[in-house]
Write a protein that holds these residues in place. Structure first.
Motif, PDB file in Angstrom:
ATOM      1  N   SER A   1      -3.604  -1.616  -4.923  1.00 40.19           N
ATOM      2  CA  SER A   1      -2.857  -1.347  -5.918  1.00 40.19           C
ATOM      3  C   SER A   1      -1.594  -2.633  -6.292  1.00 40.19           C
ATOM      4  O   SER A   1      -0.693  -2.515  -6.787  1.00 40.19           O
ATOM      5  CB  SER A   1      -1.884  -0.374  -5.653  1.00 40.19           C
ATOM      6  N   GLY A   2      -1.655  -3.619  -5.442  1.00 42.77           N
ATOM      7  CA  GLY A   2      -1.042  -4.988  -5.658  1.00 42.77           C
ATOM      8  C   GLY A   2       0.385  -4.965  -4.750  1.00 42.77           C
ATOM      9  O   GLY A   2       1.210  -5.894  -4.961  1.00 42.77           O
ATOM     10  N   ALA A   3       0.542  -4.073  -3.789  1.00 47.72           N
ATOM     11  CA  ALA A   3       1.614  -3.807  -2.942  1.00 47.72           C
ATOM     12  C   ALA A   3       1.328  -4.881  -1.737  1.00 47.72           C
ATOM     13  O   ALA A   3       0.314  -5.081  -1.257  1.00 47.72           O
ATOM     14  CB  ALA A   3       1.861  -2.483  -2.497  1.00 47.72           C
ATOM     15  N   ILE A   4       2.541  -5.294  -1.202  1.00 51.87           N
ATOM     16  CA  ILE A   4       2.607  -6.321  -0.140  1.00 51.87           C
ATOM     17  C   ILE A   4       3.520  -5.707   0.805  1.00 51.87           C
ATOM     18  O   ILE A   4       4.884  -5.603   0.214  1.00 51.87           O
ATOM     19  CB  ILE A   4       2.889  -7.639  -0.369  1.00 51.87           C
ATOM     20  N   LYS A   5       3.326  -5.536   2.213  1.00 51.13           N
ATOM     21  CA  LYS A   5       4.291  -4.904   3.148  1.00 51.13           C
ATOM     22  C   LYS A   5       4.337  -5.778   4.283  1.00 51.13           C
ATOM     23  O   LYS A   5       3.328  -6.084   4.851  1.00 51.13           O
ATOM     24  CB  LYS A   5       3.869  -3.560   3.603  1.00 51.13           C
ATOM     25  N   LEU A   6       5.489  -6.146   4.546  1.00 50.55           N
ATOM     26  CA  LEU A   6       5.755  -6.936   5.970  1.00 50.55           C
ATOM     27  C   LEU A   6       6.483  -6.159   6.952  1.00 50.55           C
ATOM     28  O   LEU A   6       7.239  -5.470   6.612  1.00 50.55           O
ATOM     29  CB  LEU A   6       6.760  -8.248   5.416  1.00 50.55           C
ATOM     30  N   TYR A   7       6.011  -6.285   8.403  1.00 55.89           N
ATOM     31  CA  TYR A   7       6.171  -5.538   9.361  1.00 55.89           C
ATOM     32  C   TYR A   7       6.419  -6.431  10.580  1.00 55.89           C
ATOM     33  O   TYR A   7       6.110  -7.380  10.707  1.00 55.89           O
ATOM     34  CB  TYR A   7       5.113  -4.488   9.952  1.00 55.89           C
ATOM     35  N   GLY A   8       7.692  -6.285  11.344  1.00 56.16           N
ATOM     36  CA  GLY A   8       8.197  -6.961  12.570  1.00 56.16           C
ATOM     37  C   GLY A   8       8.427  -5.970  13.637  1.00 56.16           C
ATOM     38  O   GLY A   8       7.552  -5.167  13.977  1.00 56.16           O
ATOM     39  N   ALA A   9       9.653  -6.287  14.273  1.00 46.37           N
ATOM     40  CA  ALA A   9      10.044  -5.250  15.185  1.00 46.37           C
ATOM     41  C   ALA A   9      10.386  -3.953  14.530  1.00 46.37           C
ATOM     42  O   ALA A   9      10.508  -3.957  13.326  1.00 46.37           O
ATOM     43  CB  ALA A   9      11.407  -5.657  15.748  1.00 46.37           C
ATOM     44  N   PRO A  10      10.157  -2.787  15.285  1.00 44.91           N
ATOM     45  CA  PRO A  10      10.388  -1.575  14.746  1.00 44.91           C
ATOM     46  C   PRO A  10      11.539  -1.277  14.039  1.00 44.91           C
ATOM     47  O   PRO A  10      12.566  -1.605  14.500  1.00 44.91           O
ATOM     48  CB  PRO A  10      10.380  -0.589  16.123  1.00 44.91           C
ATOM     49  N   GLY A  11      11.450  -0.917  12.814  1.00 41.12           N
ATOM     50  CA  GLY A  11      12.450  -0.810  11.712  1.00 41.12           C
ATOM     51  C   GLY A  11      12.614  -2.096  10.931  1.00 41.12           C
ATOM     52  O   GLY A  11      13.582  -2.048  10.052  1.00 41.12           O
TER      53      GLY A  11
END
Length: 909
Positions: free
Chosen positions: A53-63
């Motif tokens: 759907s065109g979303a982009i999500k970045l994840y690193g350390a919890p939170g």
């Protein structure tokens, strides 16, 4: 109000999404819907996921989480981080490139889109001329190399995303520098892979789909080496020292190629088909990781024997004599390896493999023997088995919290103890003010306990009710065990399992008392289990009781599923919540309502046939009440036959329409055509008015008692109030049905010292029939101060004031269409609030929420939080029923999102 916490389940096998809605914040929990791309930055230690759907999500350390959304809503095809920068590039399926940056703003980082760009060819050129197939961000951080379907490689300047036309590497230029006898024009069609030389940034490896691979010198614009593969190319990977690279192919093989310092024609060192000799699936991606002990890790996706294992989603890891094919239950989107990224390091020394599958994220610890999975602190696959219900408990006491965590830690012994390897960024959010639990019930008979206190939704403990019943699956079966001689060496990983061994195990209602630790769960086949928390494993007999809700009434016959068979004798349970009694409703219909009073040791349950009360201390049934109306035949058919009856009634409706049209034509025989059309139009209008097509189109008016499912019990409620007269209060049980009926029972609960000697007694005291017969969705008693009665044991734990028993109590009955306040004990109508009939608005969810003042800490008020079928949230004051505010919240078309909403005690949900 400070905000709401909205839960929405998109179709059954996808994610549960929870959104905290205050005017400025949104948080999502769960797994992204339809992921399509994966990227990783060793510099930032951040992972990026793109969706269809065109979303982009970045994840690193919890939170540490960031989210961006492309305006185009197109599928994200590729994600590439710019080396050693806080930037990344996304490629969408419309062939557009987007540059994103992490920028500092107000003491925190934000993800922003900087530029967008679409590669265009010369006028009249086909789309394939500029269709991007491969992207290489160069280590100079100045340019991107874009491989295309035509075989041309375009160079784009960073950060402006401007094409540097004089640096284009055309397929013709490549062909001129490759001997003619080794290739033809078609050899340079479709760039499959671009890889920068790990030791020489002036050289890039170009892999073409048909098997030709060339090493291109950027400074001198020439081919220094060319390599001819005999099979269609899928991907390339450099070894760390740049002396060799590895190619993987469509036939399930991989090949090592040496890169010599002279210009001799290189021959492959080794060609391997790991799962041959029979035809195999393509190996789509491969890693060759060096280690100190000399044995490399060879990690690749696919390559399974086509005939026997062509439907498997696998990634294989080979290290010396160790070989495992990790088998995923959903399609693998992409994966990456976390290894030493220090330029001075001599070896890769991989530590973890991160796999993005279509329905979950799986991380494998490559340092620990046996390569165990790592327990993820976020991106939980909430829908690992379809979610059937949820229950939220706010402000959990510390002792109960610690006991639940302790029980969960004993279940996690199979997970790796490795710290979470994706640890970029710092979470600057304040610690949550309280401990909140979200309990989700699942189709496979499990209940999962989630820490819902902060930004990350973290699994604390999983409870299974399967052990109580005899099913086809043995709970002791281990899906991961491998036979010594089994080939390929498959090992199932991940938690996503959409298939239930028996849909009757599905959990439909959950109620947890946070003060006593009692838990009640009810299921699809009329089973109600009462449990208590035990810190140790135990083996005991589960007591059984049956509740016949039809009370041997004549003329009723259940046509639905059978009840679940129970195990005889003692059953062994793990530490945690352990069932001690099972109440089986007959007929074994879905349990539609549940209430637990831990102070009185009573549990009430309702189905589409009636409701009952069970004393779980004495383990005896107190009473049952049948609520069936003579016309409630559908209630006896069960969920499977209901589909058939719906189709049958639709067929009958259309036949009736056709018959009426034919008979009207015969009657009017010689009449003119306009009269016939007029009659048909009138008939169509009358028929459509009779058929309830959709909530928005329905007229809000009194319903017939003959409507189906009038006996369906929608809500149950315990209250200590004035039911018989205004001088004595007593325990009571209230029940509301789909037909607008409210039943009230007086209860006599013996005092504590005689609790085990004398039975609990019940007697019906009231029966209220709402004139409009709309379903009752909520019942509430207000004390003399117009405050809702406290929860069981809340006063005993000094967490609430004692209710006012001096002033008169009031009863609030919430139906789908109106709110009505009655005085107690006379039950005379006092005031009411009707929802607007014009919009077809109906109450779907309602609860009492406590809202604190945003200006002062010493003021708060109780109001009704209401979610309607139009997706609006309304706040209504108590006890005067004044509409305070209204928020448009969920799209009205998102029916399952509205149906799954659970409000909390503190104005969240």
């Amino acid at each position: 109000p400070t905000g709401f916490y909205l839960c929405s389940t998109v179709p059954i096998n996808t994610l549960l999404m929870m959104i905290f809605l205050s005017p400025h914040q949104t948080v999502e929990h769960g797994f992204p819907h339809q992921p399509s791309a994966l990227g990783y930055s060793p510099f930032l230690r951040l992972m990026a996921i793109g969706t269809r759907s065109g979303a982009i999500k970045l994840y690193g350390a919890p939170g540490v989480e960031f989210m961006g959304l492309h305006e185009e809503n197109n599928t994200v095809m590729q994600i590439h981080f710019i080396p050693d920068q806080c930037q990344l590039v996304t490629l969408l399926d419309d062939n557009s490139l987007h540059l994103w940056s992490l920028k500092q703003h107000g003491g925190a980082s934000e993800l922003r889109e900087e530029h967008r760009f679409t590669l265009k060819g010369p006028p009249g050129s086909p789309p394939s001329a500029t269709q991007i197939t491969a992207v290489l961000p160069h280590s100079s951080r100045e340019v991107l190399y874009l491989g295309t379907e035509s075989g041309n490689i375009f160079v784009v300047e960073l950060p402006s995303l401007r094409v540097l036309e004089d640096r284009t590497i055309s397929s013709e230029a490549v062909l001129q520098r490759v001997p003619e006898d080794n290739c033809n024009r078609r050899s340079c069609e479709l760039v499959e892979a671009l890889r920068e030389h790990p030791k020489n940034p002036d050289q890039i490896l170009i892999g073409y789909s048909r098997g030709l691979i060339v090493l291109w010198d950027l400074q001198n614009s020439k081919v220094t080496h060319h390599f001819l593969g005999s099979q269609q190319l899928e991907n390339l990977y450099w070894q760390r020292d740049g002396s060799k690279f590895i190619s993987c192919h469509y036939d399930g093989s991989y090949t090592q190629w040496p890169v010599s310092s002279d210009n001799r024609q290189p021959e492959p060192l080794e060609n391997t088909v790991p799962y041959g000799p029979f035809p195999c699936k393509a190996i789509s991606k491969i890693y060759w990781q060096t280690t100190k002990n000399g044995l490399p890790y060879i990690i690749f996706q696919g390559g399974m024997p086509r005939a026997s294992y062509g439907d498997r989603h696998s990634i294989s890891v080979i290290h010396g004599s160790q070989q495992t094919a990790f088998d995923f239950t959903s399609r693998v989107i992409d994966f990456f390896i976390i290894f030493s990224s220090e330029p001075a390091a001599e070896f890769d020394d991989p530590s973890a493999m991160v796999v993005l599958a279509e329905e979950e994220l799986v991380v494998i610890d490559l340092k620990t023997a046996g390569w165990p999975a790592v327990h993820p602190p976020y991106l939980a696959s909430l829908h690992c088995s379809a979610i059937t219900c949820s229950h939220h408990v706010s402000n959990i006491p510390l002792k109960l919290w610690e006991r639940i965590i302790s029980a969960g830690s004993k279940q996690n012994i199979h997970y790796s103890s490795m710290p979470w390897p994706i640890d970029g960024g710092t979470n600057i959010a304040p610690d949550p003010p309280q401990r909140d639990l979200l309990l989700t019930g699942h189709e496979d008979g499990t209940v999962r306990f989630w820490d819902a206190s902060g930004v990350c939704l973290h699994l604390l403990y999983k409870l299974s009710t399967v052990r109580v019943f005899l099913t086809d699956a043995d709970p002791n079966d281990n899906m991961n065990t491998l036979g010594e001689d089994e080939w390929p060496p498959l090992r199932k990983v991940g938690t996503f399992d959409p298939y239930s061994d028996d849909p009757r195990l599905g959990i439909q209602k959950i109620y947890l008392c946070k003060y006593s630790g009692y838990l009640a769960v009810a299921g699809t086949a009329g089973q109600v289990l009462v449990m208590e928390l035990n810190d140790e494993d135990a083996e005991h007999v589960v007591d059984h009781a049956e509740a016949d809700l039809l009370q041997d009434q004549e003329g009723y016959r259940w046509k639905g599923h059978e009840k679940l068979k129970t195990r005889d004798g003692p059953v062994r349970f793990e530490a945690g919540f352990q069932p001690f009694v099972l109440v089986q409703c007959q007929p074994p219909a879905v349990v539609t309502s549940l209430a637990l009073h831990s102070e009185w040791k009573l549990v009430a349950f309702g189905t589409s046939h009636g409701f009952g009360l069970f004393d779980h201390q004495q383990k005896r049934l107190v009473f049952v009440k049948c609520t069936l109306h003579p016309s409630d035949q559908l209630a006896l058919e069960g969920p499977l036959s209901r589909v058939k009856s719906l189709k049958k009634s639709l067929r009958q409706s259309f036949r009736r329409i056709r018959r009426s049209r034919v008979s009207s034509r015969k009657r009017r025989g010689g009449g003119n055509a306009s009269e016939v059309q007029e009659a048909n139009a009138k008939f169509d209008q009358d028929t459509l008015q009779e058929m309830e097509l959709a909530p928005v189109q329905r007229k809000i008016e009194a319903r017939s008692a003959e409507d189906s499912f009038t006996g369906f019990v929608r809500t149950l409620y315990f209250a200590d109030t004035f039911l018989r007269d205004s001088s004595r209060h007593c325990p009571s049980l209230w029940a509301g049905t789909n037909g607008g009926t409210v039943y009230a029972f007086c209860l006599r609960v013996p005092p504590a010292e005689r609790r085990m000697d004398e039975p609990v007694r019940a007697e019906q005291a009231k029966e209220i029939q709402l004139m409009h017969r709309a379903p009752v969705v909520g019942i509430l008693v207000l004390d003399g101060r117009s405050t809702p009665l406290p929860e069981p044991l809340e006063v005993a734990h000094d967490l609430s004031k004692s209710p006012d028993m001096q002033g008169s109590h009031q009863l609030l009955v919430v139906s789908e269409e109106q709110f009505k306040v009655f005085t107690l004990p006379k039950v005379s109508s006092k005031l009411k609030l009707k929802l607007t009939a014009l919009e077809g608005c109906r109450v779907r969810k309602v609860t009492v929420a406590n809202f604190g003042s945003c200006k002062t800490d010493d003021y708060s008020e109780n109001d009704l939080a209401v979610l309607t079928n139009l997706g609006d949230i309304q706040i209504i004051s108590l006890p005067f029923l004044k509409l305070q505010i209204r928020y448009p919240c969920i799209r009205k078309e998102d029916v399952s999102g509205i149906a799954s909403c659970v409000f909390t005690k503190y104005g969240q949900g």
